[in-house]
Write a protein that holds these residues in place. Structure first.
Motif, PDB file in Angstrom:
ATOM      1  N   PRO A  85     106.042  17.047   3.522  1.00 13.98           N
ATOM      2  CA  PRO A  85     104.773  17.020   3.225  1.00 13.98           C
ATOM      3  C   PRO A  85     104.027  18.165   3.497  1.00 13.98           C
ATOM      4  CG  PRO A  85     105.476  15.261   5.306  1.00 13.98           C
ATOM      5  CD  PRO A  85     106.450  15.997   4.720  1.00 13.98           C
ATOM      6  N   SER A  86     102.976  18.413   2.920  1.00 15.28           N
ATOM      7  CA  SER A  86     102.499  19.591   2.910  1.00 15.28           C
ATOM      8  C   SER A  86     101.867  19.877   4.483  1.00 15.28           C
ATOM      9  CB  SER A  86     101.089  19.481   2.194  1.00 15.28           C
ATOM     10  OG  SER A  86     100.076  20.690   2.277  1.00 15.28           O
ATOM     11  N   ARG A  87     101.804  21.093   4.996  1.00 16.75           N
ATOM     12  CA  ARG A  87     101.356  21.345   6.192  1.00 16.75           C
ATOM     13  C   ARG A  87      99.652  21.022   6.411  1.00 16.75           C
ATOM     14  NH1 ARG A  87     102.640  27.213   6.817  1.00 16.75           N
ATOM     15  NH2 ARG A  87     104.245  26.568   5.277  1.00 16.75           N
ATOM     16  N   PHE A  88      99.193  21.027   5.147  1.00  8.45           N
ATOM     17  CA  PHE A  88      97.573  20.684   5.001  1.00  8.45           C
ATOM     18  C   PHE A  88      97.462  19.195   5.362  1.00  8.45           C
ATOM     19  CE2 PHE A  88      97.626  24.169   1.781  1.00  8.45           C
ATOM     20  CZ  PHE A  88      97.532  25.151   2.633  1.00  8.45           C
ATOM     21  N   LEU A  89      98.375  18.123   5.012  1.00  9.08           N
ATOM     22  CA  LEU A  89      98.393  16.802   5.215  1.00  9.08           C
ATOM     23  C   LEU A  89      98.586  16.696   6.653  1.00  9.08           C
ATOM     24  CD1 LEU A  89     100.622  15.047   2.612  1.00  9.08           C
ATOM     25  CD2 LEU A  89      97.867  15.037   2.971  1.00  9.08           C
ATOM     26  N   LEU A  90      99.613  17.349   7.397  1.00 11.44           N
ATOM     27  CA  LEU A  90      99.887  17.363   8.796  1.00 11.44           C
ATOM     28  C   LEU A  90      98.808  17.695   9.697  1.00 11.44           C
ATOM     29  CD1 LEU A  90     103.661  18.320   8.438  1.00 11.44           C
ATOM     30  CD2 LEU A  90     102.708  16.219   8.573  1.00 11.44           C
ATOM     31  N   GLU A  91      97.869  18.756   9.251  1.00  8.16           N
ATOM     32  CA  GLU A  91      96.756  19.259   9.884  1.00  8.16           C
ATOM     33  C   GLU A  91      95.582  18.407  10.112  1.00  8.16           C
ATOM     34  OE1 GLU A  91      96.211  22.738   7.956  1.00  8.16           O
ATOM     35  OE2 GLU A  91      97.859  24.037   8.868  1.00  8.16           O
ATOM     36  N   ILE A  92      95.711  17.179   9.242  1.00  6.90           N
ATOM     37  CA  ILE A  92      94.532  16.173   9.371  1.00  6.90           C
ATOM     38  C   ILE A  92      94.760  15.446  10.311  1.00  6.90           C
ATOM     39  CG2 ILE A  92      92.951  14.442   7.768  1.00  6.90           C
ATOM     40  CD1 ILE A  92      94.038  15.832   5.567  1.00  6.90           C
ATOM     41  N   ASP A  93      93.579  15.185  11.176  1.00  5.24           N
ATOM     42  CA  ASP A  93      93.766  14.242  12.185  1.00  5.24           C
ATOM     43  C   ASP A  93      94.274  12.644  11.882  1.00  5.24           C
ATOM     44  OD1 ASP A  93      93.290  12.089  14.243  1.00  5.24           O
ATOM     45  OD2 ASP A  93      91.544  13.403  15.129  1.00  5.24           O
ATOM     46  N   ARG A  94      95.277  12.240  12.310  1.00  2.00           N
ATOM     47  CA  ARG A  94      95.879  11.088  11.722  1.00  2.00           C
ATOM     48  C   ARG A  94      95.041   9.622  11.850  1.00  2.00           C
ATOM     49  NH1 ARG A  94     102.162  11.023  12.949  1.00  2.00           N
ATOM     50  NH2 ARG A  94     102.119   9.085  11.681  1.00  2.00           N
ATOM     51  N   SER A  95      94.010   9.740  12.695  1.00  2.00           N
ATOM     52  CA  SER A  95      93.103   8.705  12.752  1.00  2.00           C
ATOM     53  C   SER A  95      92.095   8.759  11.817  1.00  2.00           C
ATOM     54  CB  SER A  95      92.157   8.671  14.391  1.00  2.00           C
ATOM     55  OG  SER A  95      91.384   9.773  14.269  1.00  2.00           O
ATOM     56  N   LEU A  96      92.244   9.636  10.924  1.00  2.00           N
ATOM     57  CA  LEU A  96      91.209   9.798   9.889  1.00  2.00           C
ATOM     58  C   LEU A  96      91.773   9.404   8.406  1.00  2.00           C
ATOM     59  CD1 LEU A  96      89.446  13.428  10.406  1.00  2.00           C
ATOM     60  CD2 LEU A  96      88.518  11.194  11.023  1.00  2.00           C
ATOM     61  N   LEU A  97      93.155   9.108   8.795  1.00  2.00           N
ATOM     62  CA  LEU A  97      94.081   8.661   7.507  1.00  2.00           C
ATOM     63  C   LEU A  97      94.366   7.089   7.435  1.00  2.00           C
ATOM     64  CD1 LEU A  97      96.448  11.842   7.528  1.00  2.00           C
ATOM     65  CD2 LEU A  97      94.192  11.457   5.997  1.00  2.00           C
ATOM     66  N   GLN A  98      94.346   6.754   6.346  1.00  2.17           N
ATOM     67  CA  GLN A  98      95.062   5.379   5.900  1.00  2.17           C
ATOM     68  C   GLN A  98      96.114   5.623   5.131  1.00  2.17           C
ATOM     69  OE1 GLN A  98      91.820   2.890   4.092  1.00  2.17           O
ATOM     70  NE2 GLN A  98      90.791   2.651   6.197  1.00  2.17           N
TER      71      GLN A  98
END
Length: 179
Positions: A85-98
């Motif tokens: 997965p892109s580093r940009f995905l990994l940099e997003i706080d997981r609590s903000l993702l579904q």
């Protein structure tokens, strides 16, 4: 603007590059192929280039007014390498993702190690064999010259050789001797 921009808007999907989306907003945005080597591109060779890719990712993400859908492909690339997965995905706080599927924690850890390794390689490539502006060097064919610029995006020195009236761009890969 094209003829398509003047047409009836209706229910349509508009495909565009992130560059073309700058300054625009859309109710629903889909960013596909958020994988290392795709976004960010495998062509990025410098930390500055990576920051530009990160800015583009920010532009893309902030185009969404209502919903943002991020996707990445798993499995293996055409060359047999693991798709991370892109580093940009990994940099997003997981609590903000579904998630439609919870990510494999082992894959995430391997992706983080891969990204760390790639960052180290990028810095090492940049540091090895780079001469600073003003330094005198000798090229095996062109002879002595003075480095007048370092182009990190091109991974090259710009050198004004004593025997030539105009500067030449010489790849970092070319062996130069310091004078």
């Amino acid at each position: 603007m094209t003829n398509a921009d003047a047409e009836d808007r209706g229910d349509k999907v508009r495909l565009m590059t992130v560059h073309a989306a700058k300054g625009l907003e859309f109710p629903h945005v889909f960013l596909c192929a958020m994988n290392e080597g795709v976004f960010p591109s495998r062509k990025v060779r410098t930390p500055e280039g990576m920051e530009e890719e990160r800015r583009l990712a920010f532009v893309a993400i902030t185009r969404a007014q209502k919903t943002l859908h991020l996707s990445e492909a798993d499995g293996f690339g055409f060359d047999g390498s693991i798709r991370y997965p892109s580093r940009f995905l990994l940099e997003i706080d997981r609590s903000l993702l579904q998630f439609t599927h919870e990510p494999d924690e082992g894959l995430i850890r391997r992706a983080e190690r891969h990204i760390e390794s790639e960052n180290g390689k990028m810095v090492a490539r940049l540091r090895s064999g780079i001469y600073m502006p003003g330094q005198r060097v000798r090229h095996p064919v062109f002879g002595p010259g003075t480095v007048i610029e370092v182009d990190e995006e091109l991974c090259a020195h710009v050198i004004l050789f004593d025997s030539m009236p105009t500067a030449r761009t010489i790849s970092f890969k070319v062996h130069l001797d310091e004078l």
